[in-house]
Design a protein around this motif. Structure first.
Motif, PDB file in Angstrom:
ATOM      1  N   LYS A 174      -0.766 -60.495  -4.712  1.00 14.16           N
ATOM      2  CA  LYS A 174      -0.117 -61.389  -3.748  1.00 14.16           C
ATOM      3  C   LYS A 174      -0.288 -60.870  -2.317  1.00 14.16           C
ATOM      4  N   LYS A 273      10.821 -69.296   5.658  1.00 11.57           N
ATOM      5  CA  LYS A 273       9.847 -69.945   6.521  1.00 11.57           C
ATOM      6  C   LYS A 273      10.014 -69.377   7.925  1.00 11.57           C
ATOM      7  N   ASP A 334      -4.262 -70.852   8.823  1.00  9.07           N
ATOM      8  CA  ASP A 334      -3.622 -72.081   8.365  1.00  9.07           C
ATOM      9  C   ASP A 334      -2.430 -71.694   7.504  1.00  9.07           C
ATOM     10  N   SER A 335      -1.421 -72.572   7.463  1.00  4.49           N
ATOM     11  CA  SER A 335      -0.199 -72.263   6.708  1.00  4.49           C
ATOM     12  C   SER A 335      -0.445 -72.087   5.218  1.00  4.49           C
ATOM     13  N   ASN A 336      -1.542 -72.641   4.709  1.00  6.44           N
ATOM     14  CA  ASN A 336      -1.843 -72.530   3.283  1.00  6.44           C
ATOM     15  C   ASN A 336      -2.805 -71.397   2.957  1.00  6.44           C
ATOM     16  N   ILE A 353       3.606 -68.504   0.592  1.00 14.46           N
ATOM     17  CA  ILE A 353       4.164 -69.342  -0.469  1.00 14.46           C
ATOM     18  C   ILE A 353       4.136 -70.784   0.016  1.00 14.46           C
ATOM     19  N   ASN A 354       4.012 -71.696  -0.921  1.00 15.76           N
ATOM     20  CA  ASN A 354       3.954 -73.116  -0.548  1.00 15.76           C
ATOM     21  C   ASN A 354       5.336 -73.626  -0.165  1.00 15.76           C
ATOM     22  N   ILE A 355       5.404 -74.368   0.905  1.00 15.39           N
ATOM     23  CA  ILE A 355       6.673 -74.934   1.388  1.00 15.39           C
ATOM     24  C   ILE A 355       6.616 -76.449   1.250  1.00 15.39           C
TER      25      ILE A 355
END
Length: 355
Positions: A174, A273, A334-336, A353-355
């Motif tokens: 991770k 976040k 990028d956020s992803n 982590i995905n939001i």
């Protein structure tokens, strides 16, 4: 065997050797500490076959030469209970007696001949490296190393020795941490040191130390101790492929302000976040129930557009508490996508982590 030794010296050595003992099978000889008094030198050893530590002491009074073993945990508990004075270790009829003034304890011994031999440095390659720097760098990437990954090579730190620099790498899939330090090197090679061994190396690598290795074993020797660890055999993943080659946005951030923001959210949530705007940074909890934690700090980021990342708090905190500088850099694409945090020699790549 009969030996007189300072209580504090003995306690320090037995404390340091206890992590090397076999903990599950108390009938095994490796659940015992090995003691040898010979030629004016007291040797104390412990090993679980995977790692081992041995001390040599000459500032003790040896009345009778001989050998002993004793359960390491029980021996430590006894020594801790004693006063700050000389302690007598004496063997009589397969028992080790621990005496001090009016106090006396007796522990059963196993056959000292059954205690495993430590590996020899003979025939092994010498690794010329600053041992203090090596211990320091291993400590910084330690939190990123996995513990129980079925891919055994990920349960250790990779030492990737290149021409004139060394990359020390740890990952739990991770996140991935790399500590790079420049040092003269004679040849290129790589080894994987188990996480358990790294925990102990940090306590030892602060003096003049000689390091030897082959494909299976790493040995460290100083004037007072000898340490060994088995190495992990396996092919470490291509870690350089994980590091983004290009970065769209680079932010210079303050370490202490980021730590304060993260810890505020950590009161309620272990993930959050983080939103960066031109003149502020907002930390928000990510929780499935209806509770919420949120804090904003004023900070000139230099950004024109708002960006955000979702992250496990611990991943960023581990990095921030490992660096000494007041500021660090965050690299964002990028956020992803994975982002990078870096400070001097230490770089950590973190999956969001995905939001």
């Amino acid at each position: 065997m009969k030996v007189l030794i300072n209580k504090n010296v003995l306690e320090s050595i037995v404390t340091n050797t206890n992590p090397y003992l076999e903990k599950r099978d108390l009938s095994a000889i490796t659940s015992h500490i090995y003691i040898a008094a010979k030629n004016g030198v007291l040797n104390i050893r412990a090993t679980d076959h995977e790692i081992g530590l041995a001390y040599k002491l000459s500032n003790v009074k040896i009345t009778d030469e001989g050998y002993a073993t004793a359960n390491g945990k029980k021996l430590l508990d006894i020594i801790k209970s004693l006063k700050d004075d000389e302690v007598i270790l004496e063997t009589v009829n397969n028992y080790l007696y621990i005496k001090q003034k009016n106090s006396k304890y007796k522990l059963p011994m196993y056959k000292f001949e059954d205690f495993p031999e430590f590996p020899s440095s003979e025939g092994k390659s010498k690794f010329d490296v600053d041992a203090v720097m090596l211990g320091r760098s291993l400590k910084k990437i330690l939190p990123s190393i996995d513990s129980n990954n079925p891919k055994f090579e990920l349960n250790g730190a990779l030492l990737d020795i290149r021409q004139n620099f060394i990359n020390i790498v740890g990952t739990d899939t991770k996140r991935l941490s790399i500590f790079k330090f420049e040092t003269p090197t004679e040849r290129e090679f790589s080894i994987i040191i188990p996480k358990k061994a790294i925990n102990e190396i940090q306590k030892l690598f602060f003096d003049r130390i000689e390091i030897y290795y082959d494909e299976n074993i790493l040995i460290a020797q100083s004037a007072n101790f000898e340490f060994f660890t088995k190495l992990i055999n396996g092919k470490y993943p291509d870690y350089e492929r994980v590091v983004p080659k290009e970065i769209k946005k680079r932010l210079k951030l303050n370490r202490d302000k980021m730590i304060d923001g993260i810890r505020t959210i950590s009161m309620l949530s272990d993930q959050m976040k983080i939103t960066f705007t031109k003149d502020s940074i907002t930390f928000e909890s990510i929780i499935e129930d209806n509770s919420e934690a949120k804090t904003t700090i004023e900070y000139q980021t230099g950004l024109e557009d708002e960006i955000f990342i979702g992250i496990k708090n611990r991943y960023l905190l581990d990095f921030l508490t490992s660096i000494e500088d007041d500021d660090f850099e965050l690299g964002f694409n990028d956020s992803n996508l994975a982002f990078i945090v870096s400070s001097k020699e230490l770089t950590t790549v973190i999956m969001p982590i995905n939001i």
